[in-house]
Design a protein around this motif. Structure first.
Motif, PDB file in Angstrom:
ATOM      1  N   UNK B 143       0.816  -1.219   0.000  1.00  0.00           N
ATOM      2  CA  UNK B 143       0.000   0.000   0.000  1.00  0.00           C
ATOM      3  C   UNK B 143       0.848   1.268   0.000  1.00  0.00           C
ATOM      4  N   UNK B 144       2.202   1.086   0.119  1.00  0.00           N
ATOM      5  CA  UNK B 144       3.101   2.229   0.317  1.00  0.00           C
ATOM      6  C   UNK B 144       2.890   3.389  -0.642  1.00  0.00           C
ATOM      7  N   UNK B 145       3.017   3.151  -1.958  1.00  0.00           N
ATOM      8  CA  UNK B 145       2.917   4.256  -2.907  1.00  0.00           C
ATOM      9  C   UNK B 145       1.595   5.011  -2.791  1.00  0.00           C
ATOM     10  N   UNK B 146       0.512   4.252  -2.642  1.00  0.00           N
ATOM     11  CA  UNK B 146      -0.801   4.893  -2.552  1.00  0.00           C
ATOM     12  C   UNK B 146      -0.869   5.778  -1.303  1.00  0.00           C
ATOM     13  N   UNK B 147      -0.401   5.225  -0.163  1.00  0.00           N
ATOM     14  CA  UNK B 147      -0.429   5.978   1.081  1.00  0.00           C
ATOM     15  C   UNK B 147       0.411   7.246   0.962  1.00  0.00           C
ATOM     16  N   UNK B 148       1.593   7.105   0.315  1.00  0.00           N
ATOM     17  CA  UNK B 148       2.502   8.242   0.208  1.00  0.00           C
ATOM     18  C   UNK B 148       1.876   9.348  -0.626  1.00  0.00           C
ATOM     19  N   UNK B 149       1.221   8.936  -1.724  1.00  0.00           N
ATOM     20  CA  UNK B 149       0.628   9.945  -2.597  1.00  0.00           C
ATOM     21  C   UNK B 149      -0.544  10.652  -1.907  1.00  0.00           C
ATOM     22  N   UNK B 150      -1.125  10.027  -0.889  1.00  0.00           N
ATOM     23  CA  UNK B 150      -2.205  10.683  -0.155  1.00  0.00           C
ATOM     24  C   UNK B 150      -1.718  11.317   1.139  1.00  0.00           C
ATOM     25  N   UNK B 151      -0.403  11.280   1.351  1.00  0.00           N
ATOM     26  CA  UNK B 151       0.171  11.925   2.538  1.00  0.00           C
ATOM     27  C   UNK B 151      -0.195  11.263   3.847  1.00  0.00           C
ATOM     28  N   UNK B 152      -0.453   9.927   3.808  1.00  0.00           N
ATOM     29  CA  UNK B 152      -0.794   9.228   5.057  1.00  0.00           C
ATOM     30  C   UNK B 152       0.428   8.486   5.576  1.00  0.00           C
ATOM     31  N   UNK B 153       0.771   8.729   6.847  1.00  0.00           N
ATOM     32  CA  UNK B 153       1.903   8.060   7.468  1.00  0.00           C
ATOM     33  C   UNK B 153       1.431   6.924   8.359  1.00  0.00           C
ATOM     34  N   UNK B 154       1.833   5.710   8.019  1.00  0.00           N
ATOM     35  CA  UNK B 154       1.495   4.598   8.900  1.00  0.00           C
ATOM     36  C   UNK B 154       2.764   4.004   9.480  1.00  0.00           C
ATOM     37  N   UNK B 155       3.670   3.620   8.582  1.00  0.00           N
ATOM     38  CA  UNK B 155       4.922   3.031   9.053  1.00  0.00           C
ATOM     39  C   UNK B 155       5.777   4.111   9.724  1.00  0.00           C
ATOM     40  N   UNK B 156       6.545   3.717  10.729  1.00  0.00           N
ATOM     41  CA  UNK B 156       7.383   4.619  11.519  1.00  0.00           C
ATOM     42  C   UNK B 156       6.548   5.721  12.157  1.00  0.00           C
ATOM     43  N   UNK B 157       5.305   5.389  12.495  1.00  0.00           N
ATOM     44  CA  UNK B 157       4.419   6.338  13.170  1.00  0.00           C
ATOM     45  C   UNK B 157       3.505   5.540  14.101  1.00  0.00           C
ATOM     46  N   UNK B 158       2.695   6.257  14.836  1.00  0.00           N
ATOM     47  CA  UNK B 158       1.845   5.602  15.835  1.00  0.00           C
ATOM     48  C   UNK B 158       0.928   4.510  15.249  1.00  0.00           C
ATOM     49  N   UNK B 159       0.287   4.741  14.084  1.00  0.00           N
ATOM     50  CA  UNK B 159      -0.624   3.708  13.566  1.00  0.00           C
ATOM     51  C   UNK B 159       0.045   2.343  13.419  1.00  0.00           C
ATOM     52  N   UNK B 160       1.278   2.311  12.912  1.00  0.00           N
ATOM     53  CA  UNK B 160       1.952   1.022  12.725  1.00  0.00           C
ATOM     54  C   UNK B 160       2.222   0.360  14.067  1.00  0.00           C
ATOM     55  N   UNK B 161       2.569   1.176  15.058  1.00  0.00           N
ATOM     56  CA  UNK B 161       2.832   0.625  16.397  1.00  0.00           C
ATOM     57  C   UNK B 161       1.569  -0.017  16.958  1.00  0.00           C
ATOM     58  N   UNK B 162       0.457   0.684  16.793  1.00  0.00           N
ATOM     59  CA  UNK B 162      -0.816   0.145  17.282  1.00  0.00           C
ATOM     60  C   UNK B 162      -1.177  -1.139  16.525  1.00  0.00           C
ATOM     61  N   UNK B 163      -1.028  -1.086  15.194  1.00  0.00           N
ATOM     62  CA  UNK B 163      -1.377  -2.255  14.384  1.00  0.00           C
ATOM     63  C   UNK B 163      -0.535  -3.469  14.773  1.00  0.00           C
ATOM     64  N   UNK B 234       9.512  -2.779  17.590  1.00  0.00           N
ATOM     65  CA  UNK B 234      10.848  -2.290  17.246  1.00  0.00           C
ATOM     66  C   UNK B 234      11.025  -2.207  15.734  1.00  0.00           C
ATOM     67  N   UNK B 235      10.479  -3.191  15.017  1.00  0.00           N
ATOM     68  CA  UNK B 235      10.634  -3.206  13.565  1.00  0.00           C
ATOM     69  C   UNK B 235       9.883  -2.048  12.904  1.00  0.00           C
ATOM     70  N   UNK B 236       8.679  -1.736  13.392  1.00  0.00           N
ATOM     71  CA  UNK B 236       7.851  -0.743  12.698  1.00  0.00           C
ATOM     72  C   UNK B 236       7.985   0.667  13.268  1.00  0.00           C
ATOM     73  N   UNK B 237       8.683   0.822  14.404  1.00  0.00           N
ATOM     74  CA  UNK B 237       8.618   2.112  15.088  1.00  0.00           C
ATOM     75  C   UNK B 237       9.472   3.203  14.442  1.00  0.00           C
ATOM     76  N   UNK B 238      10.686   2.834  13.950  1.00  0.00           N
ATOM     77  CA  UNK B 238      11.555   3.856  13.393  1.00  0.00           C
ATOM     78  C   UNK B 238      12.378   4.570  14.457  1.00  0.00           C
ATOM     79  N   UNK B 239      12.087   4.320  15.724  1.00  0.00           N
ATOM     80  CA  UNK B 239      12.855   4.867  16.848  1.00  0.00           C
ATOM     81  C   UNK B 239      13.054   6.371  16.768  1.00  0.00           C
ATOM     82  N   UNK B 240      12.024   7.112  16.490  1.00  0.00           N
ATOM     83  CA  UNK B 240      12.124   8.568  16.478  1.00  0.00           C
ATOM     84  C   UNK B 240      11.978   9.046  17.912  1.00  0.00           C
ATOM     85  N   UNK B 241      13.027   9.694  18.424  1.00  0.00           N
ATOM     86  CA  UNK B 241      13.045  10.051  19.846  1.00  0.00           C
ATOM     87  C   UNK B 241      11.898  10.984  20.184  1.00  0.00           C
ATOM     88  N   UNK B 242      11.253  10.706  21.301  1.00  0.00           N
ATOM     89  CA  UNK B 242      10.164  11.558  21.756  1.00  0.00           C
ATOM     90  C   UNK B 242       8.897  11.401  20.934  1.00  0.00           C
TER      91      UNK B 242
END
Ligand SMILES: Nc1ncnc2c1ncn2[C@@H]1O[C@H](COP(=O)(O)OP(=O)(O)O)[C@@H](O)[C@H]1O
Ligand SMILES: [Mg+2]
Lengths: 346, 297
Positions: B143-163, B234-242
């Motif tokens: 789904x990456x390209x489609x999500x990117x073109x719509x400006x939706x962040x899932x991976x390395x963000x909260x949604x991926x962590x929840x999922x 750990x795999x999906x988080x991206x470890x962005x501090x804070x």
């Protein structure tokens, strides 16, 4: 309310649990549905209650199609074999349940509900248990509460699935009487399922005998006992002596011995059915069968004897009055007073 | 041919009573050793680490400990962990009840497959579970390209962590409920329906009270795992501090940076959660047993 069941078929995979069942229950009748375990009694009851749907056939209440309605709209009281009381509700709340879930427009007030529950608990004579929980009741008490709960919605039809099946013999007998009396009081059209023939004959005005998903016979308790329609009914209701016979040219033979009794229309390999108390004992040479007494027991007014038939030594058990004392070793003859011969060896 | 009956009832009984005696006359030395080994094992592997976590966290005093917890990165990790747990536990509560209901009360084709699928997250390594989401939502993902073109962040963000957390903790509620609901059967529900109750009402007043302790138990375990999950997150988080560090992730980061006190301070919170879970679990187990006791038919 009358119940009419027409050509009901219920299949589980390739297995037919109900095979073209036809049944009419008159208004206010108490009908017993009798059959061995696995004969389809529960399946039929569940279809009438709307807890299951048939693969073919019709069910109507007072001429109105019942299959078009869900279980909750049929106003059928169902008493389950294993009570199915709500285990986390008190006895009072169990009985009140059907009243509390009514649509707001017709729901009774809290005071009315309390009065009605009290009345029902009085009816089943268990008002003193109102605050107990199901796990604190005996089996007989649970079943009476289950009945009160089913009656709370003023059902048009009452279905009881082996209600006393899990109880001991003495309690069963009491509850049987009690149910009879109760039915005379409230007169709701009822179907009472049991696999106990004595229970069926004692409780109901009419008995339906089922086997393997089919109705074998419908009649009064006297009818099904005295004039069984099929070999199955004869052996299932009341105890019988069954002997394999062969009929040819109107002659009935047991092995090579002609019995000189009427074949009653059967031809070929058949079965002779005689009730245990319908065997007349006489001196040797004066009856259709001959044999030797092996063992005698007496209870109350009768004596029960094991007789080894001459020829192949088949053992049969007969009941005789005590005025003609029997002793082991006596050679006697036996003459069936009443009997039935059904064709087929199955 | 003759058959000699050796095991006459009397001999069997004798043998049993001898065996029973033996159990009781087991030399105290053997018993002592067995119990000692068990206690030692528990001490070394369970009690000692727990004590170490707390003593390390408090090694520079309570002030330092509290300061470490009040740090903005720590607070953000605690917050994220709580949010993630609340969402994934709620989702699994609904999914779990629905799945257990379907499996326990209905017959349908593919039921065995469904039961197997419910167990899947337990049989797959959490890292793989995380990678699945990378493959789905990553830049090169399905789904990456489609999500990117719509400006939706899932991976390395909260949604991926929840999922990822929801996926990993899915089986807890369902697995707890399926055997419970199967054991209870559906007769009470049928009775309620035939007395005129609606499906929803039947669920709320008949089914739910019958499964409530089991349900709570499942939720408790689900929550403990949701807060403690490391691998998949750990795999999906991206470890962005804070931003995308949960408590377990932060513990590792701080530890790697030699901030031992801060690391163990966060770890002590997780250890505390584990202790509370253990206590609640013990209480619940008692309740579940009590609820199932008096059924004599
Ligand atoms: N849900 C079901 N799935 C498969 N077979 C069933 C099911 N319910 C009943 N049967 C079968 O249908 C037959 C009739 O069952 P039932 O109506 O319960 O008989 P009874 O109440 O007379 O003992 C039995 O052989 C039983 O195994
Ligand atoms: Mg049955």
């Amino acid at each position: 309310m009358t119940i009419e069941v027409r050509n009901i078929v219920k299949q589980y995979g390739a297995f037919k649990a109900l095979d073209n069942v036809d049944l009419r229950v008159a208004d206010g009748e108490l009908l017993a549905l009798l059959g061995p375990s696995g004969s389809g009694k529960t399946s039929l009851l569940r279809i009438i209650a709307g807890l299951d749907w048939p693969d073919a056939g019709e069910v109507s209440f007072d001429g109105e199609n019942a299959l078009a309605r869900g279980a909750g709209e049929r106003h059928v009281g169902f008493v389950f074999q294993h009570y199915a009381l709500f285990r986390h509700m008190s006895v009072f709340e169990n009985v009140a349940f059907g009243l509390r879930v009514q649509p707001r427009a017709v729901r009774k007030s809290e005071a009315q509900i309390r009065a009605r529950v009290k009345e029902l608990l009085d009816l089943v004579q268990l008002d003193w248990l109102a605050n107990r929980y199901p796990s604190q009741l005996s089996g007989g008490q649970r079943q009476r509460i289950a009945l009160a709960r089913a009656l709370a919605i003023e059902p048009r039809i009452l279905l009881l699935d082996e209600p006393f099946g899990a109880l001991d013999a003495k309690v069963r007998k009491e509850l049987r009487q009690w149910l009879r009396t109760l039915h005379e009081e409230i007169h709701v059209t009822s179907i009472f399922v049991t696999h106990d023939q004595e229970e069926a004959l004692e409780v109901a005005n009419r008995v339906v005998v089922m086997d393997k998903g089919k109705i074998e016979q419908i009649g009064t308790p006297g009818d099904v006992y005295d004039n069984p329609a099929t070999a199955f009914v004869h052996s299932f209701i009341g105890e019988s002596i069954v002997l394999p016979v062969d009929v040819s040219g109107g002659q009935v033979k047991l092995g090579h011995r002609p019995l000189n009794i009427d074949a009653g229309g059967a031809v070929g390999p058949s079965k002779l059915f005689v009730r245990r108390h319908d065997m007349q004992i006489g001196p040797v040479g004066e009856g259709a069968l001959e044999g030797t007494v092996r063992r005698v027991r007496t209870f109350g007014p009768i004596q029960r004897a094991d007789i080894a038939l001459s020829g192949d030594d088949t053992l049969v058990e007969i009941d005789a009055p005590r005025d003609r004392p029997l002793t082991a070793g006596d050679a006697i003859s036996l003459q069936p007073r009443r009997y039935r011969i059904f064709a087929g060896q199955e | 041919m003759t058959i000699t009956i050796i095991n006459s009832p009397v001999t069997v009984e004798r043998a049993q009573s001898v065996a029973r005696q033996d159990l009781h006359t087991e030399p105290w030395l053997v018993r002592g050793i067995i119990i000692g080994v068990a206690v030692m094992f528990l001490t070394v592997f369970v009690v000692l680490p727990l004590i170490l976590v707390f003593s390390e966290a408090l090694s520079k005093g309570v002030g330092f400990y509290l300061a470490a917890l009040a740090d903005s990165e720590a607070l953000s990790a605690i917050w994220l962990t709580l949010i993630t747990a609340v969402i994934s536990v709620s989702l699994n509560l609904v999914f779990g009840v629905a799945a257990a209901w379907a499996v326990a009360k209905f017959e349908f084709r593919g039921k065995t497959l469904l039961v197997t699928l419910i167990d899947l997250p337990f049989s797959v390594s959490p890292v793989i579970s995380g990678l699945v989401f990378v493959l789905l939502f990553g830049a090169q993902g399905f789904f990456g390209p489609w999500l990117m073109s719509h400006g939706i962040n899932i991976l390395f963000a909260v949604p991926a962590i929840v999922l990822a957390t929801t996926f990993v903790t899915f089986p807890f509620v369902a697995r707890e409920l399926i055997p419970l609901m199967q054991e209870q059967g559906s007769q009470e529900e049928e009775a309620a329906i035939s007395l005129g109750a609606s499906g929803w009402r039947t669920f709320v007043v008949v089914t739910l009270p019958n499964i409530k302790w089991g349900l709570l138990y499942g939720v408790l375990l689900c929550n403990a795992r949701a807060m403690g999950e490391f691998g998949a997150v750990s795999v999906v988080s991206g470890h962005i501090r804070g931003e995308t560090n949960t408590m377990p992730l932060l513990v590792e980061i701080l530890y790697n940076e030699y901030q031992l006190v801060a690391s163990f301070a966060i770890a002590s919170l997780l250890a505390l959660l584990a202790l509370l879970t253990l206590i609640a679990k013990t209480i619940l187990e008692g309740q579940i047993e009590e609820g199932q006791l008096p059924r004599d038919d």
